[in-house]
Design a protein around this motif. Structure first.
Motif, PDB file in Angstrom:
ATOM      1  N   TYR A 279       0.826  -1.199   0.000  1.00 37.35           N
ATOM      2  CA  TYR A 279       0.000   0.000   0.000  1.00 37.35           C
ATOM      3  C   TYR A 279       0.868   1.260   0.000  1.00 37.35           C
ATOM      4  CZ  TYR A 279      -3.026   3.678   1.850  1.00 37.35           C
ATOM      5  OH  TYR A 279      -3.686   4.861   2.065  1.00 37.35           O
ATOM      6  N   LEU A 280       1.885   1.286   0.853  1.00 38.03           N
ATOM      7  CA  LEU A 280       2.762   2.458   0.930  1.00 38.03           C
ATOM      8  C   LEU A 280       3.502   2.679  -0.380  1.00 38.03           C
ATOM      9  CD1 LEU A 280       4.138   2.086   4.570  1.00 38.03           C
ATOM     10  CD2 LEU A 280       2.322   3.622   3.754  1.00 38.03           C
ATOM     11  N   ASP A 281       3.865   1.602  -1.060  1.00 34.21           N
ATOM     12  CA  ASP A 281       4.528   1.715  -2.355  1.00 34.21           C
ATOM     13  C   ASP A 281       3.587   2.363  -3.380  1.00 34.21           C
ATOM     14  OD1 ASP A 281       6.854   1.146  -4.092  1.00 34.21           O
ATOM     15  OD2 ASP A 281       5.433  -0.196  -5.114  1.00 34.21           O
ATOM     16  N   VAL A 282       2.325   1.989  -3.356  1.00 33.24           N
ATOM     17  CA  VAL A 282       1.341   2.602  -4.259  1.00 33.24           C
ATOM     18  C   VAL A 282       1.223   4.094  -3.956  1.00 33.24           C
ATOM     19  CG1 VAL A 282      -1.127   2.699  -4.840  1.00 33.24           C
ATOM     20  CG2 VAL A 282       0.031   0.482  -4.672  1.00 33.24           C
ATOM     21  N   VAL A 283       1.109   4.433  -2.672  1.00 35.84           N
ATOM     22  CA  VAL A 283       0.987   5.844  -2.281  1.00 35.84           C
ATOM     23  C   VAL A 283       2.218   6.631  -2.734  1.00 35.84           C
ATOM     24  CG1 VAL A 283       0.879   7.437  -0.310  1.00 35.84           C
ATOM     25  CG2 VAL A 283      -0.566   5.388  -0.340  1.00 35.84           C
ATOM     26  N   ALA A 284       3.393   6.044  -2.583  1.00 35.27           N
ATOM     27  CA  ALA A 284       4.638   6.730  -2.941  1.00 35.27           C
ATOM     28  C   ALA A 284       4.742   6.997  -4.444  1.00 35.27           C
ATOM     29  CB  ALA A 284       5.837   5.908  -2.476  1.00 35.27           C
ATOM     30  N   HIS A 285       4.080   6.167  -5.243  1.00 34.23           N
ATOM     31  CA  HIS A 285       4.223   6.277  -6.693  1.00 34.23           C
ATOM     32  C   HIS A 285       2.977   6.809  -7.401  1.00 34.23           C
ATOM     33  CE1 HIS A 285       7.554   3.564  -5.634  1.00 34.23           C
ATOM     34  NE2 HIS A 285       8.171   4.253  -6.567  1.00 34.23           N
ATOM     35  N   ARG A 286       2.028   7.343  -6.670  1.00 36.10           N
ATOM     36  CA  ARG A 286       0.866   7.949  -7.316  1.00 36.10           C
ATOM     37  C   ARG A 286       0.871   9.449  -7.022  1.00 36.10           C
ATOM     38  NH1 ARG A 286      -3.636   5.782  -3.115  1.00 36.10           N
ATOM     39  NH2 ARG A 286      -3.325   7.406  -1.563  1.00 36.10           N
ATOM     40  N   GLN A 287       0.156  10.175  -7.835  1.00 34.85           N
ATOM     41  CA  GLN A 287       0.008  11.603  -7.578  1.00 34.85           C
ATOM     42  C   GLN A 287      -0.967  11.771  -6.415  1.00 34.85           C
ATOM     43  OE1 GLN A 287      -1.653  14.000 -10.753  1.00 34.85           O
ATOM     44  NE2 GLN A 287      -0.319  15.704 -10.170  1.00 34.85           N
ATOM     45  N   SER A 288      -0.580  12.536  -5.440  1.00 35.59           N
ATOM     46  CA  SER A 288      -1.425  12.735  -4.256  1.00 35.59           C
ATOM     47  C   SER A 288      -2.660  13.553  -4.623  1.00 35.59           C
ATOM     48  CB  SER A 288      -0.638  13.455  -3.159  1.00 35.59           C
ATOM     49  OG  SER A 288      -0.448  14.813  -3.520  1.00 35.59           O
ATOM     50  N   PRO A 289      -3.722  13.408  -3.822  1.00 33.22           N
ATOM     51  CA  PRO A 289      -4.888  14.266  -4.056  1.00 33.22           C
ATOM     52  C   PRO A 289      -4.526  15.757  -4.017  1.00 33.22           C
ATOM     53  CG  PRO A 289      -5.487  12.481  -2.591  1.00 33.22           C
ATOM     54  CD  PRO A 289      -3.989  12.411  -2.782  1.00 33.22           C
ATOM     55  N   LYS A 290      -3.618  16.131  -3.112  1.00 30.89           N
ATOM     56  CA  LYS A 290      -3.215  17.546  -3.035  1.00 30.89           C
ATOM     57  C   LYS A 290      -2.550  17.988  -4.332  1.00 30.89           C
ATOM     58  CE  LYS A 290      -0.402  20.913  -0.708  1.00 30.89           C
ATOM     59  NZ  LYS A 290       0.892  21.175  -0.199  1.00 30.89           N
ATOM     60  N   ASP A 291      -1.589  17.190  -4.826  1.00 31.73           N
ATOM     61  CA  ASP A 291      -0.853  17.570  -6.027  1.00 31.73           C
ATOM     62  C   ASP A 291      -1.720  17.524  -7.287  1.00 31.73           C
ATOM     63  OD1 ASP A 291       1.395  18.005  -4.511  1.00 31.73           O
ATOM     64  OD2 ASP A 291       2.302  16.055  -4.962  1.00 31.73           O
ATOM     65  N   SER A 292      -2.780  16.738  -7.263  1.00 31.06           N
ATOM     66  CA  SER A 292      -3.650  16.637  -8.437  1.00 31.06           C
ATOM     67  C   SER A 292      -4.820  17.620  -8.382  1.00 31.06           C
ATOM     68  CB  SER A 292      -4.186  15.209  -8.571  1.00 31.06           C
ATOM     69  OG  SER A 292      -5.050  14.917  -7.486  1.00 31.06           O
ATOM     70  N   SER A 293      -4.884  18.393  -7.302  1.00 26.38           N
ATOM     71  CA  SER A 293      -5.993  19.341  -7.092  1.00 26.38           C
ATOM     72  C   SER A 293      -7.350  18.648  -7.126  1.00 26.38           C
ATOM     73  CB  SER A 293      -5.947  20.465  -8.133  1.00 26.38           C
ATOM     74  OG  SER A 293      -4.738  21.172  -8.021  1.00 26.38           O
ATOM     75  N   GLN A 294      -7.370  17.391  -6.730  1.00 26.78           N
ATOM     76  CA  GLN A 294      -8.622  16.629  -6.672  1.00 26.78           C
ATOM     77  C   GLN A 294      -9.243  16.772  -5.286  1.00 26.78           C
ATOM     78  OE1 GLN A 294     -10.222  14.715  -9.121  1.00 26.78           O
ATOM     79  NE2 GLN A 294      -8.769  15.789 -10.447  1.00 26.78           N
ATOM     80  N   PRO A 295     -10.570  16.617  -5.219  1.00 22.53           N
ATOM     81  CA  PRO A 295     -11.231  16.724  -3.913  1.00 22.53           C
ATOM     82  C   PRO A 295     -10.757  15.636  -2.950  1.00 22.53           C
ATOM     83  CG  PRO A 295     -12.850  16.502  -5.694  1.00 22.53           C
ATOM     84  CD  PRO A 295     -11.496  16.344  -6.293  1.00 22.53           C
ATOM     85  N   PHE A 296     -10.649  16.016  -1.698  1.00 25.27           N
ATOM     86  CA  PHE A 296     -10.323  15.060  -0.646  1.00 25.27           C
ATOM     87  C   PHE A 296     -11.048  15.485   0.617  1.00 25.27           C
ATOM     88  CE2 PHE A 296      -8.167  13.620   3.119  1.00 25.27           C
ATOM     89  CZ  PHE A 296      -7.934  12.286   2.844  1.00 25.27           C
ATOM     90  N   HIS A 297     -11.629  14.500   1.285  1.00 22.98           N
ATOM     91  CA  HIS A 297     -12.269  14.774   2.568  1.00 22.98           C
ATOM     92  C   HIS A 297     -12.235  13.503   3.402  1.00 22.98           C
ATOM     93  CE1 HIS A 297     -14.979  16.463   5.530  1.00 22.98           C
ATOM     94  NE2 HIS A 297     -15.716  15.373   5.446  1.00 22.98           N
ATOM     95  N   GLY A 298     -11.766  13.612   4.631  1.00 22.43           N
ATOM     96  CA  GLY A 298     -11.794  12.502   5.576  1.00 22.43           C
ATOM     97  C   GLY A 298     -12.724  12.839   6.721  1.00 22.43           C
ATOM     98  N   GLU A 299     -13.574  11.899   7.081  1.00 20.53           N
ATOM     99  CA  GLU A 299     -14.554  12.128   8.149  1.00 20.53           C
ATOM    100  C   GLU A 299     -14.556  10.946   9.112  1.00 20.53           C
ATOM    101  OE1 GLU A 299     -19.401  12.077   8.679  1.00 20.53           O
ATOM    102  OE2 GLU A 299     -18.560  12.389   6.690  1.00 20.53           O
TER     103      GLU A 299
END
Length: 152
Positions: free
Chosen positions: A81-101
């Motif tokens: 999982y961490l490897d996937v996160v390290a190699h994908r564009q983050s929600p912040k960098d992609s300007s995509q919506p993100f919300h955690g509740e």
């Protein structure tokens, strides 16, 4: 006074049981607050920023992640999982919506479950995160998730 003490003993109550209940409630509140902090500062922020180091602080090193995405089975060990996160564009960098509740946190002794919702990219995830209190820290030992059409 003797009647009150005798009645308390008959019903299994000790004079100091109210103090014990208050202490247990305070501990549970403190544990819930610690879990909330882990979720907000490390789990949600780690996902949003794509920050693997933050995520590592939220998870137990041998954690499992299971569920389904688009109806397909999902299974990863934490390192995968961490490897996937390290190699994908983050929600912040992609300007995509993100919300955690945080929906709910339940704590019993050294275990806990947090129900959370995460909106990321075009996905709405409903997750159950199992926590264990290990070496003074609340760590995610298991993540179960599914994507839904519900709003996070």
């Amino acid at each position: 006074m003797k009647i009150i003490i005798l009645t308390a003993l008959l019903f299994g109550l000790r004079p100091d049981s109210k103090a014990q209940i208050n202490t247990a409630m305070n501990n549970t509140n403190m544990d819930s607050l610690a879990i909330k902090t882990t979720l907000e500062d490390y789990y949600f922020q780690g996902i949003y920023l794509g920050d693997v180091q933050r995520l590592e602080q939220a998870f137990y090193s041998d954690a499992l992640l299971l569920g389904d995405v688009k109806g397909q089975p999902y299974f990863k060990r934490l390192a995968e999982y961490l490897d996937v996160v390290a190699h994908r564009q983050s929600p912040k960098d992609s300007s995509q919506p993100f919300h955690g509740e945080i929906v709910k946190i339940s704590v019993i002794n050294s275990i806990a479950v947090a129900e959370v919702k995460v909106k990321m990219y075009r996905y709405y995830y409903h997750e159950f995160l199992s926590f264990h209190h290990i070496n003074g820290q609340w760590l995610i030992v298991n993540k179960m998730m599914t994507d839904t059409m519900d709003q996070a």
